[in-house]
Design a protein around this motif. Structure first.
Motif, PDB file in Angstrom:
ATOM      1  N   ARG A  57      17.645 -21.917   9.939  1.00 18.19           N
ATOM      2  CA  ARG A  57      16.228 -21.772  10.285  1.00 18.19           C
ATOM      3  C   ARG A  57      15.628 -20.529   9.635  1.00 18.19           C
ATOM      4  O   ARG A  57      14.448 -20.509   9.290  1.00 18.19           O
ATOM      5  CB  ARG A  57      16.058 -21.708  11.802  1.00 18.19           C
ATOM      6  CG  ARG A  57      16.158 -23.056  12.483  1.00 18.19           C
ATOM      7  CD  ARG A  57      15.685 -22.996  13.916  1.00 18.19           C
ATOM      8  NE  ARG A  57      15.523 -24.337  14.478  1.00 18.19           N
ATOM      9  CZ  ARG A  57      15.083 -24.588  15.701  1.00 18.19           C
ATOM     10  NH1 ARG A  57      14.757 -23.581  16.497  1.00 18.19           N
ATOM     11  NH2 ARG A  57      14.968 -25.827  16.128  1.00 18.19           N
ATOM     12  N   LEU A  58      16.445 -19.498   9.475  1.00 18.10           N
ATOM     13  CA  LEU A  58      15.963 -18.274   8.829  1.00 18.10           C
ATOM     14  C   LEU A  58      15.586 -18.540   7.374  1.00 18.10           C
ATOM     15  O   LEU A  58      14.707 -17.869   6.822  1.00 18.10           O
ATOM     16  CB  LEU A  58      17.033 -17.185   8.908  1.00 18.10           C
ATOM     17  CG  LEU A  58      16.650 -15.810   8.342  1.00 18.10           C
ATOM     18  CD1 LEU A  58      15.487 -15.208   9.122  1.00 18.10           C
ATOM     19  CD2 LEU A  58      17.860 -14.876   8.364  1.00 18.10           C
ATOM     20  N   VAL A  59      16.244 -19.517   6.738  1.00 15.64           N
ATOM     21  CA  VAL A  59      15.939 -19.861   5.342  1.00 15.64           C
ATOM     22  C   VAL A  59      14.452 -20.153   5.174  1.00 15.64           C
ATOM     23  O   VAL A  59      13.859 -19.873   4.127  1.00 15.64           O
ATOM     24  CB  VAL A  59      16.786 -21.076   4.887  1.00 15.64           C
ATOM     25  CG1 VAL A  59      16.322 -21.581   3.519  1.00 15.64           C
ATOM     26  CG2 VAL A  59      18.263 -20.705   4.835  1.00 15.64           C
ATOM     27  N   LYS A  60      13.817 -20.674   6.228  1.00 18.04           N
ATOM     28  CA  LYS A  60      12.415 -21.068   6.137  1.00 18.04           C
ATOM     29  C   LYS A  60      11.466 -19.880   6.092  1.00 18.04           C
ATOM     30  O   LYS A  60      10.301 -20.035   5.724  1.00 18.04           O
ATOM     31  CB  LYS A  60      12.057 -21.962   7.326  1.00 18.04           C
ATOM     32  CG  LYS A  60      12.841 -23.267   7.380  1.00 18.04           C
ATOM     33  CD  LYS A  60      12.452 -24.084   8.596  1.00 18.04           C
ATOM     34  CE  LYS A  60      13.229 -25.384   8.661  1.00 18.04           C
ATOM     35  NZ  LYS A  60      12.866 -26.197   9.848  1.00 18.04           N
ATOM     36  N   VAL A  61      11.947 -18.678   6.465  1.00 16.25           N
ATOM     37  CA  VAL A  61      11.037 -17.527   6.510  1.00 16.25           C
ATOM     38  C   VAL A  61      11.452 -16.415   5.540  1.00 16.25           C
ATOM     39  O   VAL A  61      10.867 -15.333   5.566  1.00 16.25           O
ATOM     40  CB  VAL A  61      10.945 -16.956   7.947  1.00 16.25           C
ATOM     41  CG1 VAL A  61      10.410 -18.015   8.894  1.00 16.25           C
ATOM     42  CG2 VAL A  61      12.286 -16.436   8.439  1.00 16.25           C
TER      43      VAL A  61
END
Length: 298
Positions: A228-232
């Motif tokens: 999910r961190l990849v998205k930010v």
């Protein structure tokens, strides 16, 4: 992925010309492993990014081969090439390779995602952590960053004394500014598993227990959070392709295809010894365990 497929085809062409038993790699001793690796090594060392030391990568690959003794040449080369393509060591931390019957499979760990995040020049640091029941922590979404999130682990207590893990979290510092804090509890992780994991659904449908969601839930919890961190964080082609490869692995689950996999087998297993145990993931490393700080199945 066509380049990877071409490399696998070229690497296994020589093996196809040699008599083998059911196409299975039959190397029973260290010297045999080393000889096989040296004869095929250029296929994956040529694919390594410049910053990855070829000798070290080869040494790590050599240590993994005994656990893949019953796997086909093509699946071993596919897994090693996938690791090389992303510059991730198959050490059970950045990435892992596990045998599913006669198929060696590749899959990144959460540390592998973090390693690729660090390669973007704008990313200063990446942090992953577990929050336990007795830890001191606070999250106030309306407060300005970085005062919106605080976590103080109880360093005076053991992990057991700190209680069960209740949250996984991850964030990055990008060009001097902290990213959004990604937080994921157990229930949210279970919902991700049930909604997105085709491999888990297949295992349940077939009444099997070989999905990493079943054998190593915490490792999947950690990876789901970091994914999910990849998205930010600043995106890159490598991160996008790693997610695609990861999804391909889950899609085919225990019947791996071009790029897939999970973990390493028992260290005490001798070459030539048949493995009957279910595949399992390495434990998701705790922050401060020596791993570089640092997936979601969406």
């Amino acid at each position: 992925m066509s380049d990877l497929k071409d490399r696998v085809k070229a690497a296994t062409a020589e093996d196809d010309q040699q008599p083998q038993q059911a196409g299975v790699l039959d190397i029973a001793a260290h010297d045999g492993h080393l000889k096989w690796l040296q004869s095929h090594g250029t296929y994956f060392t040529d694919a390594l990014p410049r910053h990855v030391d070829k000798a070290h990568f080869t040494a790590v690959a050599l240590s993994v081969l005994p656990s893949l003794k019953n796997c086909t040449n093509q699946s071993i080369m596919t897994s090693l090439l996938a690791c090389a393509r992303f510059g991730l060591e198959p050490d059970g931390r950045q990435a892992a390779i596990i045998p599913y019957k006669q198929t060696a499979t590749f899959q990144p760990m959460y540390q592998g995602y973090i390693e690729l995040m660090y390669r973007h020049p704008a990313v200063d640091t990446v942090h992953f952590g577990w929050i336990r029941e007795k830890d001191e922590w606070d999250y106030e979404p309306t407060a300005p960053s970085p005062r919106d999130f605080r976590h103080r682990p109880r360093v005076d207590l053991t992990d057991d004394e700190r209680g069960k893990v209740i949250l996984a979290y991850a964030f990055a510092w990008i060009s001097g500014h902290r990213s959004q804090v990604i937080m994921l509890n157990r229930q949210q992780t279970t919902e991700i598993r049930d909604k997105y994991s085709k491999g888990y659904a297949k295992a349940v449908r077939e009444e099997k227990s070989d999905s990493p969601w079943q054998t190593s839930f915490d490792a999947m919890w950690a990876k789901s959070c970091v994914r999910r961190l990849v998205k930010v964080v600043p995106t890159s082609t490598d991160l996008t392709e790693l997610i695609n490869a990861d999804d391909d692995a889950d899609d085919a689950s225990a019947v791996p295809s071009v790029i897939r996999g999970t973990v390493v087998a028992r260290d005490d297993q001798e070459p030539g010894e048949s493995s009957t145990e279910d595949p399992s993931w390495p434990t998701a490393a705790e922050p401060g365990s020596g791993a570089r700080e640092g997936g979601e199945q969406e």
